[in-house]
Enzyme design. Structure first.
Site, PDB file in Angstrom:
ATOM      1  N   SER A 174       2.776  -3.054   1.218  1.00  0.00           N
ATOM      2  CA  SER A 174       3.248  -2.106  -0.062  1.00  0.00           C
ATOM      3  C   SER A 174       4.781  -2.360   0.260  1.00  0.00           C
ATOM      4  CB  SER A 174       2.569  -0.738   0.156  1.00  0.00           C
ATOM      5  OG  SER A 174       3.615   0.218  -0.836  1.00  0.00           O
TER       6      SER A 174
ATOM      7  N   TYR B 191       1.181   6.015   5.830  1.00  0.00           N
ATOM      8  CA  TYR B 191       0.843   4.898   4.817  1.00  0.00           C
ATOM      9  C   TYR B 191       2.119   3.690   5.124  1.00  0.00           C
ATOM     10  CZ  TYR B 191      -0.001   2.534   0.394  1.00  0.00           C
ATOM     11  OH  TYR B 191      -0.220   1.554  -0.750  1.00  0.00           O
TER      12      TYR B 191
HETATM   13  N1  LIG Z   1      -1.633   0.993  -6.522  1.00  0.00           N
HETATM   14  C1  LIG Z   1      -0.389   0.944  -5.989  1.00  0.00           C
HETATM   15  O1  LIG Z   1       0.616   1.030  -6.609  1.00  0.00           O
HETATM   16  C2  LIG Z   1      -0.190  -0.049  -4.570  1.00  0.00           C
HETATM   17  C3  LIG Z   1       1.086  -0.355  -4.219  1.00  0.00           C
HETATM   18  C4  LIG Z   1       1.247  -0.749  -3.042  1.00  0.00           C
HETATM   19  C5  LIG Z   1       0.017  -1.329  -2.507  1.00  0.00           C
HETATM   20  N2  LIG Z   1      -1.027  -0.732  -2.827  1.00  0.00           N
HETATM   21  C6  LIG Z   1      -2.178  -1.254  -2.040  1.00  0.00           C
HETATM   22  O2  LIG Z   1      -3.133  -1.996  -2.571  1.00  0.00           O
HETATM   23  C7  LIG Z   1      -4.402  -1.951  -2.114  1.00  0.00           C
HETATM   24  C8  LIG Z   1      -5.255  -1.706  -3.444  1.00  0.00           C
HETATM   25  O3  LIG Z   1      -4.770  -0.330  -4.288  1.00  0.00           O
HETATM   26  P1  LIG Z   1      -5.324   0.205  -5.331  1.00  0.00           P
HETATM   27  O4  LIG Z   1      -4.165   0.760  -5.976  1.00  0.00           O
HETATM   28  O5  LIG Z   1      -6.171  -0.863  -6.150  1.00  0.00           O
HETATM   29  O6  LIG Z   1      -6.367   1.347  -4.837  1.00  0.00           O
HETATM   30  P2  LIG Z   1      -7.560   2.168  -5.484  1.00  0.00           P
HETATM   31  O7  LIG Z   1      -7.816   1.837  -7.154  1.00  0.00           O
HETATM   32  O8  LIG Z   1      -7.559   3.194  -5.000  1.00  0.00           O
HETATM   33  O9  LIG Z   1      -8.640   1.232  -5.075  1.00  0.00           O
HETATM   34  C9  LIG Z   1      -8.742   1.162  -3.521  1.00  0.00           C
HETATM   35  C10 LIG Z   1     -10.135   0.264  -3.203  1.00  0.00           C
HETATM   36  O10 LIG Z   1     -10.097   0.294  -1.742  1.00  0.00           O
HETATM   37  C11 LIG Z   1     -11.601   0.637  -1.455  1.00  0.00           C
HETATM   38  N3  LIG Z   1     -11.500   1.237  -0.043  1.00  0.00           N
HETATM   39  C12 LIG Z   1     -10.962   2.515   0.269  1.00  0.00           C
HETATM   40  N4  LIG Z   1     -11.194   2.917   1.322  1.00  0.00           N
HETATM   41  C13 LIG Z   1     -12.233   1.997   2.153  1.00  0.00           C
HETATM   42  C14 LIG Z   1     -12.718   1.808   3.188  1.00  0.00           C
HETATM   43  N5  LIG Z   1     -12.467   2.545   4.304  1.00  0.00           N
HETATM   44  N6  LIG Z   1     -13.339   0.813   3.340  1.00  0.00           N
HETATM   45  C15 LIG Z   1     -13.925  -0.271   2.278  1.00  0.00           C
HETATM   46  N7  LIG Z   1     -13.044   0.016   1.062  1.00  0.00           N
HETATM   47  C16 LIG Z   1     -12.447   1.066   1.023  1.00  0.00           C
HETATM   48  C17 LIG Z   1     -12.142   1.321  -2.506  1.00  0.00           C
HETATM   49  O11 LIG Z   1     -13.396   1.341  -2.529  1.00  0.00           O
HETATM   50  P3  LIG Z   1     -14.361   2.780  -3.040  1.00  0.00           P
HETATM   51  O12 LIG Z   1     -13.900   3.061  -4.378  1.00  0.00           O
HETATM   52  O13 LIG Z   1     -15.519   2.205  -2.848  1.00  0.00           O
HETATM   53  O14 LIG Z   1     -13.841   3.739  -2.220  1.00  0.00           O
HETATM   54  C18 LIG Z   1     -11.320   0.652  -3.416  1.00  0.00           C
HETATM   55  O15 LIG Z   1     -12.210  -0.454  -4.129  1.00  0.00           O
HETATM   56  C19 LIG Z   1      -4.272  -0.644  -1.291  1.00  0.00           C
HETATM   57  O16 LIG Z   1      -4.214  -1.310   0.037  1.00  0.00           O
HETATM   58  C20 LIG Z   1      -3.125   0.073  -1.584  1.00  0.00           C
HETATM   59  O17 LIG Z   1      -2.654   0.646  -0.286  1.00  0.00           O
HETATM   60  C21 LIG Z   1      -1.257  -0.384  -3.894  1.00  0.00           C
END
Ligand SMILES: NC(=O)c1ccc[n+]([C@@H]2O[C@H](COP(=O)([O-])OP(=O)(O)OC[C@H]3O[C@@H](n4cnc5c(N)ncnc54)[C@H](OP(=O)(O)O)[C@@H]3O)[C@@H](O)[C@H]2O)c1
Length: 235
Positions: free
Chosen positions: A134, A147
């Site tokens: 991130s 985080y």
């Molecule tokens: N969105 C942003 O702005 C952003 C920015 C920087 C980095 N990121 C990173 O990008 C990645 C994806 O983010 P996102 O925004 O797509 O998040 P999201 O929409 O909240 O989706 C998170 C995903 O991770 C899965 N997950 C969470 N905890 C888990 C666990 N313990 N075991 C297995 N799966 C798990 C969830 O599965 P379930 O739905 O089944 O719980 C879901 O598929 C993350 O690592 C996040 O930190 C996101």
């Protein structure tokens, strides 16, 4: 492909499937979302399987790799550590539970899966690991000490592992998204977007395009890199 039931992970899974990779759609709770991603991929002629596992479970790497090998046959030569969550609070009030939950899911799980993946990759002298970090690992964001520490740790893990395995045809890279429009950012105040030079949120597909490149043959000399996908936020 961890955490692929929605958001960035689902977009990466679809992109890799379009390139011909059979994809494991890992999720923890969102069975319906994971099955929907499998259906989308299969509808486009790709191969995918939904795999439930909490990546923070120490047994998850063995279970996931066994399931993938028996479903698709052959070794796992691409790993994308994407599963993540956030539990925000300012440091003076950040609890031990919020700290350890985020470190377990966002960092320790990526380490264990990387350790598991590297053996077969080194033997095959071929492999790609991409860790979804991130921008907050590079640029402070108040309320996210847990985080940010996990995501910065992921970058250090990426660089170290990359150097350890570079001679053997295995690359390890990180992608550092900024503000991406997903469930994770749905409740964040949009006035923060004023700090983004591009003046908009990114899309999961814009992150997926970078992962797709890092996994491709064209990226064979890219390793230990951190690719920001953030509309200029960390520039
Ligand atoms: N969105 C942003 O702005 C952003 C920015 C920087 C980095 N990121 C990173 O990008 C990645 C994806 O983010 P996102 O925004 O797509 O998040 P999201 O929409 O909240 O989706 C998170 C995903 O991770 C899965 N997950 C969470 N905890 C888990 C666990 N313990 N075991 C297995 N799966 C798990 C969830 O599965 P379930 O739905 O089944 O719980 C879901 O598929 C993350 O690592 C996040 O930190 C996101």
């Amino acid at each position: 492909m961890t955490g692929a039931s929605r958001g960035i992970g689902a977009a990466i899974a679809r992109a890799l499937a379009r390139d011909g990779w059979p994809v494991g759609i890992n999720y923890r709770t969102d069975h319906r979302g994971a099955e929907a991603v499998v259906t989308q991929i299969e509808g486009q002629g790709g191969r995918a399987v939904a795999l439930a596992a909490d990546v923070a479970d120490p047994n998850a790497p063995d279970e996931l790799f066994s399931a993938l090998e028996s479903h698709f046959g052959g070794r796992v030569l691409v790993l994308v550590n994407n599963a993540g969550l956030r539990r925000d609070d300012l440091t003076p009030s950040l609890g031990d539970e919020e700290w350890s939950t985020v470190l377990d899911v966002d960092l320790t799980a990526a380490f264990r899966l990387t350790r598991k993946a590297l053996g077969p990759m080194l033997r095959a002298r071929s492999g790609r690991i991409v860790n979804i970090s991130s921008v907050v690992a590079l640029r402070a964001n108040p309320g996210q000490a847990n985080y940010a520490a996990a995501k910065a740790g992921m970058i250090a893990l990426t660089r170290t592992a990359a150097v350890e395995v570079a001679r053997r045809g295995v690359t390890v890279n990180a992608v550092a998204p900024g503000w991406i429009d997903t469930d994770m950012t749905a409740e964040v105040a949009t006035d923060l977007l004023a700090a983004v030079p591009a003046r908009r949120a990114g899309t999961p597909e814009e992150v997926a395009a970078c992962v797709r490149f890092l996994v491709s043959d064209e990226a064979s000399y890219v390793t230990g890199a951190v690719l920001t996908v953030d509309g200029g936020l960390a520039a």
